[in-house]
Structure formats: C-alpha cells, structure tokens
Design an enzyme around this catalytic site. Structure first.
Site: not given
Length: 494
Positions: A95, A243
C-alpha cells in the site's frame, strides 16, 4: 476541600485500585496456568511433511506500507523459507505511497526470475488499511493456510515446517508464535518493550491457551486457516487492532487457537519514542475499540465457560488498565492530603494495600516469564529487579498517552491507522537518525507530561511537611517515568 469532593475522589480512587487488583489476580491465575502447562507432556496431531500428500498449500502475506529501510531485508529473508515451491505462494500487499514502490517491484521481479511464486499486489487506496490489504489478498490467495509477517519480522527458514504441521487438527484456526527481539539491548526503551512483550508472549498467551481461554493472533508471525478467516467474517477495518477483532470472532465460532512458545520469530523493536508512541496508541485504542465491539458477545455467549468469559473480559480490558493506573497516580496526591486532613477516614486508606499487593503479584508473575527466556540465577534476578522497576516507571510515564488512546477507543472516536516506522536497526552502531518516516512534530501530550513530572515532584515534596512517606516511592517512580517519556520525546528528533 469539601467533604463531597473528598468522597468523590476516594470513590474514584478506590474503584480504580480494585480494578487493578482484579487484573493482577487474573494475571496470577494465568501464572498458575502457565506453570501447570509447562509441566505437561504436550501431544498433538501433526502433518507429516515427508509425505507429499500431506503437505498443504500455504500463502505468505506481507502487508507493507512505505518500508524503504526494511523491504530488502524482508524479501531476502522470506525467499529463504524452506517449503516445496509447488505448495507456496508469496503476496506482497504493498500500500506504499512513496518511491519505495519501484524498489519493491524491482526486487520482486528478481525473485520471480528465480522461480519463486511471488506477486506484487497494489491497491488504488488504503481502504481498511492493513485489514483491507489482507482481505483483498485473500480473495486471490491460493493457499489453504495464510501466514502473515509484518515488514520488520525475520522468520527462520524452517518456520513453516514448525507451524503448519499443527493444522492437521481440523478444529485449529490459528497457530501463533512468540516474538523475538533482534535489538533488545539497543537502549533502555527497547529493553522495556522487550520485557513487556515477553510477559505477554509467555504468561498471557500460554496462560490463556493452556486452559482453552481466548487468546489473540498478534497481527504477524502467525498462520491462519483460510476457512477460519472466512467463517469468522473476514478481516474488518473498523478497529485499529484488526488482529484482536478477528481472533475473538473466530473463537466465538468455536475455532481453536494454538500458541507455540518454543517457536521464536525475530523482529525489530521501535528505537525512537515517537515510534513507540504511535504503536502504543494504536494497540491501546484498538484494545478499547474491541472491548466496545466484542465484550457483549463474549458475556452472552453460550458456548464458553464463566472462567473463559472472565479472562476474555479482562483481556479486552487490558489497555484500560492504563486509565486505572493514571487515575490512581493522579489522585494519589489529593489522597495524601485527605489522609492528613480527615483522621476519621483513615480506615479507607486500607484500600491502598490493594495496589501494593497488585504490584507484588505482577513482580512475581513477571519473574517467572523473565527467567523462562533470560534464565534464572542470582545475577539474572538482580537484572530482573532493575528492569522490572525501570519498566514499571516508564509504563507509569506512558499512562497519560495510553489513557487518551483508551478513552478515544471507548468513546468510539475514529482515527487513521498510523503504522510504526521501521528502522533496520540490528546493533548499537546502527543509527535511526535521518529516517524519513519519523514524525517531525512533537506530541501535544508532551506539555502535559512535563507538567505531570513537576506535579509528582510536588508529591514527593509533600511527604516532608506532612511527615508521610508512604507514597514517596510511588511518586518517585512517576516522576522518573514522566521525565523519561518527556525528555526522550523532546530529544529524539530525526
């Protein structure tokens, strides 16, 4: 000071102390679980990687964003992973918005020429940040299992052979490994970060996993069953700790997690306090966001025991302990004066013993985790005492910064995912100066941290006219902690 205000201060102070005490009791229970687990002979079904029919296909995902200093090291290391090339693909989820993109593309092309199945995946925007990148890569991933490594991680060549084998148990959705630290001894800052992370990756992860309580994938150095990710609802970018979010959603759907304390995955710790600040802010705010998002699902779940619910709630409240600690610290000076102004309220101050007991419990818990990695013996115990009180003081110094992150998380205030700058620091001779990714602006919290340093200096002075030195050591550690954070923030400029 009016009696109404006095009682409010006492009530808030006491509630924060009791919450800290419950947190320490939870840690003590995890220590018992940890010691019990270490004595067990652990057997588990495993894939036989010598049998070609049992070798599963694995996709390695490498989410990166402006990683000029470490991308070469990362790709060279991942290319050394020992695994059948016909059963392995690597996705570089890039990215990046700077010139590092071209360098990464060139290195990937060179690796492709060696026969490595590696692809460079770019997105038009950073929607969902890291979670969005992982989700997009997953749509085209060929692997049955998805290993994830952040840019500063350096797994050993046999890492997949040590981890993927446990997925023969069809109920296991995640295998997580312990983080190592290639620059542990670089500075006081890296030593205390390593100390805190070691406690998490031994006491907490093993202690929870040993009894089937919820643990979390740590964002990297772990491997997922693709089916588990999809069954749990896939990656979501509505918190700063995607996460932890996916981990809880998966375990609420009865997927099991396997934690491997004996498999260490080396990584680099932030060496500059501004980088540590951004990492701490993201982790602590994300923890509070996940409490807000998930705690009711944990409490109302019919699939898990009361004890697992208790540890799950305490786990989701981990970052909120910083807010409790800051409240106790800030109100300790008014409490010192209340104690000396209102003699008839003396019995209330017995509650302060909770903090002493909590500190002793944490001291004992962290010693067992410290010696599991650093070894026992008198010399190591002396070193442990030094690092424990250094860690404790600096953690107090971070309490304002982290409390603001926690409050934002609980209030639902959204913010950008700020990645932690990487440095490629391996030894004492390497320098971080000149790193172009470091923030050039001072944290607005610094002024408050300087004022708090002076505030706790006043708390130390107050002990003299009041002839009450009970809180002097606490105020001294607060003075040192806020001083450490303030002066390091002031001087650590690129």
């Amino acid at each position: 000071m009016g009696l109404t205000i006095t009682y409010i201060i006492i009530a808030v102070y006491s509630i924060a102390l009791v919450l800290i005490f419950f947190y320490s009791l939870a840690q003590l229970n995890l220590l018992v679980n940890y010691l019990w687990y270490k004595r067990q002979n652990q057997e588990a079904p495993k894939y036989n990687l010598l049998d070609p029919k049992e070798i599963p296909f694995v996709t390695i995902q490498l989410p990166i964003y402006n990683e000029e200093y470490v991308v070469e090291r990362l790709l060279e290391n991942i290319a050394k992973i020992e695994y059948p090339s016909s059963k392995l693909e690597i996705q570089v989820l890039d990215d990046s918005t700077d010139e590092s993109v071209n360098d990464t593309a060139r290195r990937i092309a060179a690796l492709q020429e060696t026969g490595l199945d590696i692809t460079h995946i770019r997105r038009e925007n950073r929607s969902g940040y890291k979670a969005g990148a992982l989700k997009e890569g997953l749509t085209i991933a060929k692997g049955e299992f998805i290993a994830i490594f952040d840019a500063d991680f350096l797994p050993d060549a046999d890492w997949l052979k040590k981890t993927v084998i446990y997925f023969k148990d069809q109920e296991i959705g995640v295998v997580q490994t312990r983080w190592g630290h290639i620059n542990r001894d670089y500075s006081t800052l890296t030593k205390i970060q390593a100390f805190a992370l070691d406690a998490h990756f031994t006491l907490e992860q093993v202690g929870r996993n040993a009894k089937g309580h919820f643990i979390n994938f740590n964002g990297t150095a772990g491997i997922w069953r693709k089916e588990c990710i999809l069954d749990a609802g896939n990656w979501e970018g509505d918190t700063l700790t995607e996460d932890l979010d996916l981990s809880y959603r998966a375990q609420l759907k009865n997927w099991k997690f396997k934690y491997l304390e004996d498999v260490e995955t080396p990584a680099e710790l932030p060496v500059v306090i501004s980088a540590a600040r951004s990492q701490q802010f993201r982790w602590n705010k994300g923890g509070a966001e996940n409490f807000r998002k998930t705690v009711w699902s944990v409490i109302t779940s019919r699939n898990i025991s009361f004890k697992t619910k208790f540890h799950g709630v305490m786990h989701l409240l981990n970052s909120s302990m910083f807010l409790c600690v800051f409240i106790v610290a800030f109100l300790s000076i008014p409490m010192l004066y209340i104690k000396n102004m209102y003699g008839h309220l003396g019995w209330i101050f017995e509650v302060t013993s909770f903090f002493v007991v909590s500190s002793i419990i944490l001291f004992v818990c962290y010693w067992f985790t410290y010696k599991s990695i650093q070894g026992s013996g008198f010399d190591n115990f002396v070193d442990y005492i030094k690092i424990f009180f250094t860690f404790f003081s600096v953690a107090l110094g971070f309490s304002l910064h982290n409390s603001m992150a926690v409050l934002e998380g609980h209030m639902g205030k959204r913010s950008e995912f700020v990645r932690t700058p990487k440095f490629n620091i391996n030894n004492l001779t390497d320098s971080w100066k000149g790193n172009k990714y470091l923030t050039k602006k001072l944290s607005p919290n610094m002024i408050l941290e300087a004022l708090l340093m002076i505030y706790f200096l006043f708390g130390m002075y107050s002990a003299i006219p009041l002839n009450d030195f009970g809180l002097f050591p606490f105020h001294f550690m607060l003075f040192l902690g806020f001083g450490f954070v303030f002066f390091n923030s002031l001087t650590a400029k690129a």
